[in-house]
Design a protein around this motif. Structure first.
Motif, PDB file in Angstrom:
ATOM      1  N   PHE A  41       0.871  -1.165   0.000  1.00 30.31           N
ATOM      2  CA  PHE A  41       0.000   0.000   0.000  1.00 30.31           C
ATOM      3  C   PHE A  41       0.909   1.217   0.000  1.00 30.31           C
ATOM      4  O   PHE A  41       1.886   1.271   0.735  1.00 30.31           O
ATOM      5  N   LYS A  42       0.584   2.176  -0.864  1.00 29.01           N
ATOM      6  CA  LYS A  42       1.379   3.387  -0.955  1.00 29.01           C
ATOM      7  C   LYS A  42       0.513   4.563  -0.548  1.00 29.01           C
ATOM      8  O   LYS A  42      -0.621   4.696  -0.995  1.00 29.01           O
ATOM      9  N   GLN A  43       1.061   5.408   0.306  1.00 26.84           N
ATOM     10  CA  GLN A  43       0.275   6.557   0.737  1.00 26.84           C
ATOM     11  C   GLN A  43       0.232   7.615  -0.359  1.00 26.84           C
ATOM     12  O   GLN A  43       1.267   7.955  -0.947  1.00 26.84           O
ATOM     13  N   LYS A  64      -4.545  11.673   1.714  1.00 24.88           N
ATOM     14  CA  LYS A  64      -3.478  10.752   2.108  1.00 24.88           C
ATOM     15  C   LYS A  64      -3.984   9.333   2.289  1.00 24.88           C
ATOM     16  O   LYS A  64      -3.611   8.638   3.228  1.00 24.88           O
ATOM     17  N   GLN A  65      -4.878   8.905   1.400  1.00 33.26           N
ATOM     18  CA  GLN A  65      -5.365   7.550   1.540  1.00 33.26           C
ATOM     19  C   GLN A  65      -4.295   6.575   1.072  1.00 33.26           C
ATOM     20  O   GLN A  65      -3.340   6.959   0.400  1.00 33.26           O
ATOM     21  N   TRP A  66      -4.480   5.304   1.414  1.00 40.25           N
ATOM     22  CA  TRP A  66      -3.520   4.274   1.039  1.00 40.25           C
ATOM     23  C   TRP A  66      -4.050   3.511  -0.158  1.00 40.25           C
ATOM     24  O   TRP A  66      -5.157   2.981  -0.130  1.00 40.25           O
ATOM     25  N   ARG A 108      -0.714   3.087  10.763  1.00 37.37           N
ATOM     26  CA  ARG A 108      -0.794   1.802  10.069  1.00 37.37           C
ATOM     27  C   ARG A 108       0.288   0.835  10.500  1.00 37.37           C
ATOM     28  O   ARG A 108       1.411   1.212  10.772  1.00 37.37           O
ATOM     29  N   THR A 161       4.401  -0.428   8.345  1.00 40.08           N
ATOM     30  CA  THR A 161       4.689   0.683   7.449  1.00 40.08           C
ATOM     31  C   THR A 161       6.167   1.033   7.482  1.00 40.08           C
ATOM     32  O   THR A 161       6.805   0.996   8.527  1.00 40.08           O
ATOM     33  N   SER A 194       3.162   0.474   3.011  1.00 40.64           N
ATOM     34  CA  SER A 194       2.674  -0.424   4.043  1.00 40.64           C
ATOM     35  C   SER A 194       2.587  -1.839   3.472  1.00 40.64           C
ATOM     36  O   SER A 194       1.961  -2.056   2.433  1.00 40.64           O
TER      37      SER A 194
END
Length: 122
Positions: A29-31, A37-39, A84, A87, A101
């Motif tokens: 998962f990338k911010q 700033k969702q993942w 999270r 991460t 993450s």
């Protein structure tokens, strides 16, 4: 009808060398860099010291690339204010810090190691 415009948006993302061996590939998962700033779940492929990411494992179109050379890769600190699990981050002076993450502590460890290797200047 409109004629095709010349030029258009220049992409700064690097081209992936199809002959270079894949160091590591998998889901992370990338911010998002801006806004909420969702993942976002992305398929990441580490090739030739560069991290490419795609929408899924079909690897049809590159969404972006991060040349890892000279980045510092490490697990996030409490000061990063990331709640999270699993991460880690890649940071470089003068460049924004990327937050990733993983889906397990093992994956987190493996990615930190692989990306740390790629970032090391020979």
């Amino acid at each position: 009808g409109s004629s095709g415009s010349s030029g258009g948006k220049r992409s700064h993302s690097m081209k992936r060398n199809p002959n270079a061996p894949v160091t590591k590939a998998g889901w992370l998962f990338k911010q998002a860099s801006s806004g909420v700033k969702q993942w976002n779940k992305r398929w990441f492929v580490l090739v030739d010291r560069c991290l490419f990411y795609y929408k899924d494992e079909k690897e049809e179109s590159i969404l972006g690339s991060i040349p890892l050379l000279s980045f510092r890769v490490a697990a996030v600190q409490p000061s990063d204010n990331i709640s999270r699990k699993h991460t880690f981050k890649a940071e470089h002076a003068g460049v924004r810090t990327y937050f990733f993450s993983a889906e397990s502590p093992e994956e987190q460890e493996a990615w930190i190691q692989a990306m740390g290797e790629a970032a090391r200047v020979q």
